[in-house]
Design an enzyme around this catalytic site. Sequence first.
Site, PDB file in Angstrom:
ATOM      1  N   GLY A  72       0.827  -1.183  -0.058  1.00 36.93           N
ATOM      2  CA  GLY A  72      -0.109  -0.058   0.133  1.00 36.93           C
ATOM      3  C   GLY A  72       0.722   1.148  -0.136  1.00 36.93           C
ATOM      4  O   GLY A  72       0.463   2.202  -0.935  1.00 36.93           O
ATOM      5  N   THR A  73       1.866   1.256   0.745  1.00 38.27           N
ATOM      6  CA  THR A  73       2.780   2.419   0.967  1.00 38.27           C
ATOM      7  C   THR A  73       3.239   2.639  -0.638  1.00 38.27           C
ATOM      8  O   THR A  73       3.457   3.951  -0.816  1.00 38.27           O
ATOM      9  CB  THR A  73       3.827   2.362   1.918  1.00 38.27           C
ATOM     10  OG1 THR A  73       3.074   1.935   3.169  1.00 38.27           O
ATOM     11  CG2 THR A  73       4.907   3.515   2.084  1.00 38.27           C
ATOM     12  N   ASN A 152      -8.571   3.830   8.316  1.00 44.07           N
ATOM     13  CA  ASN A 152      -7.952   2.622   9.086  1.00 44.07           C
ATOM     14  C   ASN A 152      -8.151   2.624  10.580  1.00 44.07           C
ATOM     15  O   ASN A 152      -8.058   1.543  11.126  1.00 44.07           O
ATOM     16  CB  ASN A 152      -6.317   2.404   8.737  1.00 44.07           C
ATOM     17  CG  ASN A 152      -5.832   3.789   8.847  1.00 44.07           C
ATOM     18  OD1 ASN A 152      -5.809   4.729   8.163  1.00 44.07           O
ATOM     19  ND2 ASN A 152      -4.653   3.752   9.820  1.00 44.07           N
ATOM     20  N   GLY A 201      -1.726  -6.471  -0.077  1.00 48.01           N
ATOM     21  CA  GLY A 201      -2.153  -7.894   0.286  1.00 48.01           C
ATOM     22  C   GLY A 201      -2.496  -8.376   1.613  1.00 48.01           C
ATOM     23  O   GLY A 201      -3.449  -8.990   1.854  1.00 48.01           O
ATOM     24  N   HIS A 202      -1.698  -7.765   2.532  1.00 46.37           N
ATOM     25  CA  HIS A 202      -2.072  -8.162   3.950  1.00 46.37           C
ATOM     26  C   HIS A 202      -2.962  -7.571   4.651  1.00 46.37           C
ATOM     27  O   HIS A 202      -3.377  -7.965   5.968  1.00 46.37           O
ATOM     28  CB  HIS A 202      -0.659  -8.155   4.576  1.00 46.37           C
ATOM     29  CG  HIS A 202      -0.331  -6.719   5.160  1.00 46.37           C
ATOM     30  ND1 HIS A 202      -0.354  -6.179   6.386  1.00 46.37           N
ATOM     31  CD2 HIS A 202       0.458  -5.463   4.240  1.00 46.37           C
ATOM     32  CE1 HIS A 202       0.019  -4.806   6.391  1.00 46.37           C
ATOM     33  NE2 HIS A 202       0.447  -4.588   5.294  1.00 46.37           N
ATOM     34  N   THR A 238      12.010  -7.833 -10.750  1.00 44.38           N
ATOM     35  CA  THR A 238      11.575  -9.308 -10.931  1.00 44.38           C
ATOM     36  C   THR A 238      10.125  -9.539 -10.258  1.00 44.38           C
ATOM     37  O   THR A 238      10.181  -9.116  -9.236  1.00 44.38           O
ATOM     38  CB  THR A 238      12.422 -10.180 -10.612  1.00 44.38           C
ATOM     39  OG1 THR A 238      13.730 -10.056 -11.206  1.00 44.38           O
ATOM     40  CG2 THR A 238      12.019 -11.696 -10.738  1.00 44.38           C
ATOM     41  N   CYS A 326       3.439   5.927  19.470  1.00 45.49           N
ATOM     42  CA  CYS A 326       4.608   6.120  20.518  1.00 45.49           C
ATOM     43  C   CYS A 326       5.717   6.716  20.096  1.00 45.49           C
ATOM     44  O   CYS A 326       6.569   6.167  19.294  1.00 45.49           O
ATOM     45  CB  CYS A 326       4.820   4.859  21.141  1.00 45.49           C
ATOM     46  SG  CYS A 326       3.270   3.905  22.034  1.00 45.49           S
TER      47      CYS A 326
HETATM   48  C1  LIG Z   1      -1.890  -0.469   6.173  1.00 44.64           C
HETATM   49  C2  LIG Z   1      -2.269   0.592   5.171  1.00 44.64           C
HETATM   50  C3  LIG Z   1      -1.170   1.458   4.342  1.00 44.64           C
HETATM   51  C4  LIG Z   1       0.172   0.703   4.201  1.00 44.64           C
HETATM   52  O1  LIG Z   1       0.090  -0.422   3.441  1.00 44.64           O
HETATM   53  P1  LIG Z   1       1.249  -1.428   3.495  1.00 44.64           P
HETATM   54  O2  LIG Z   1       0.898  -2.631   2.460  1.00 44.64           O
HETATM   55  O3  LIG Z   1       1.448  -1.978   4.677  1.00 44.64           O
HETATM   56  O4  LIG Z   1       2.489  -0.616   2.829  1.00 44.64           O
HETATM   57  C5  LIG Z   1      -1.643   2.125   3.446  1.00 44.64           C
HETATM   58  N1  LIG Z   1      -2.904   2.877   3.822  1.00 44.64           N
HETATM   59  C6  LIG Z   1      -3.665   2.458   4.657  1.00 44.64           C
HETATM   60  C7  LIG Z   1      -5.218   2.878   4.820  1.00 44.64           C
HETATM   61  C8  LIG Z   1      -3.391   1.192   5.449  1.00 44.64           C
HETATM   62  O5  LIG Z   1      -4.144   0.758   6.254  1.00 44.64           O
END
Ligand SMILES: *Cc1c(COP(=O)(O)O)cnc(C)c1O
Length: 410
Positions: A72-73, A152, A201-202, A238, A326
């Site tokens: 996501g980042t 989030n 994905g996670h 890759t 923190c």
């Molecule tokens: C977790 C999250 C991300 C970051 O995703 P990663 O795959 O961990 O880099 C970005 N935006 C939101 C809203 C998230 O909850």
Amino acid sequence: MGSIYLDNNATTRTDPDVVAAMLPYFTEQFGNASSTHDFGAGVGDSVRTARRALQKLLGAAFDHEVIYTSGGTESDNAAILSALETQAGRSEIVTTTVEHPAILALAADLAKTRGIKVHYIAVDRDGNLDIDAYRRALGPQTAIASVMWANNETGTIFPVETLATLAHEAGALFHTDAVQAAGRIPIDLKATAIDMLSLSGHKLHGPKGIGALYVRKGTRFKPLIRGGHQERGRRAGTENSPAIIGLGKAAERALTLMDETQTRVRGLRDRLEQGVLHRIGHCVVTGGSQNRLPNTTNIAFEYLDGEAILLHLNRAGIAASSGSACTAGSTEPSHVLRAMGVPASALHGAIRLSLSRDNSVAEIDRVLEVLTGIIARLREASPVWQDRKGPPVAEWRDPRAHDIGVPQHV
Ligand SMILES: *Cc1c(COP(=O)(O)O)cnc(C)c1O
């Protein structure tokens, strides 16, 4: 009972079917997806199949609109940086005070190092975006507007379809961080004006370190990572084939299970939330009064320390979290809750409970029982609680939008 995991907005358990789908791509199917010999070709086919599963989850209209990334980042960074390159003569960003650090840290850096003007749109007490302020911030200088699909910390869902149309009216691109929304609520991109979308994905029971950026057909795109010709020259390196195959499987599972999961998980979340509100009192669900992800509840307990609650929950085998950062011994309250103007008496006592399809009724009832005990004990030991004044926080109402300026996210 074993441990209970209620921190699914931080990460989810990789689905066993996803793991099973990935395993052969570490062993027999180790080929490079870009190789033309048989070792590679089979992997290349599987990578394409996975991409189709993602397209389906997102309602993408065309092939090649999905680019694999490291998460996501990276997707968020790639989207914003690309727009600043491709939108000639436009140098402003419109975003919100409640975005993930993947957007906020980048925006802060762009403002500092490149003089990019960033408009941070405020939210109200319920977490709703100030649409008029959003409209006013858009203009001939706006390169891109970026607003998350769902938050989030609170689960608040933003009206991204409308926001995308408004951005287009100003000639700007629209990106959405849909990391929390993808796989949890229906998405149909072909019915929207959204130009770019990030997912990870996670957060949808897939592996970590893999994500995707949707780039609408016809949208100009400048790659963030340069090198080989993978992903049609839009993201070099890759292909992470095991993770890509895992992400495809996770997308397929999310889509198959979505209706059933939404209903069941919302039921569990509401059971938990109502239980807490009725049994414990002097607490408030932040961002709870409107359109929200079915799996998330953020509850602020008045005059208590959220970190202490989480510590006790952890000792009882229950994993939850707060949005707080923190920093060297001191705990900064969440930038999201601050942006919503959550009163000081409750700001530090917030915890986020985020569920998934892995949770059960028995788990929720156990959490309710344990949490009730923890709060009672902490209150007994708290002089601030004993000295509390005024009505419970749940009665607190402030109609003002809280403009906190540049959000402090780290
Ligand atoms: C977790 C999250 C991300 C970051 O995703 P990663 O795959 O961990 O880099 C970005 N935006 C939101 C809203 C998230 O909850």
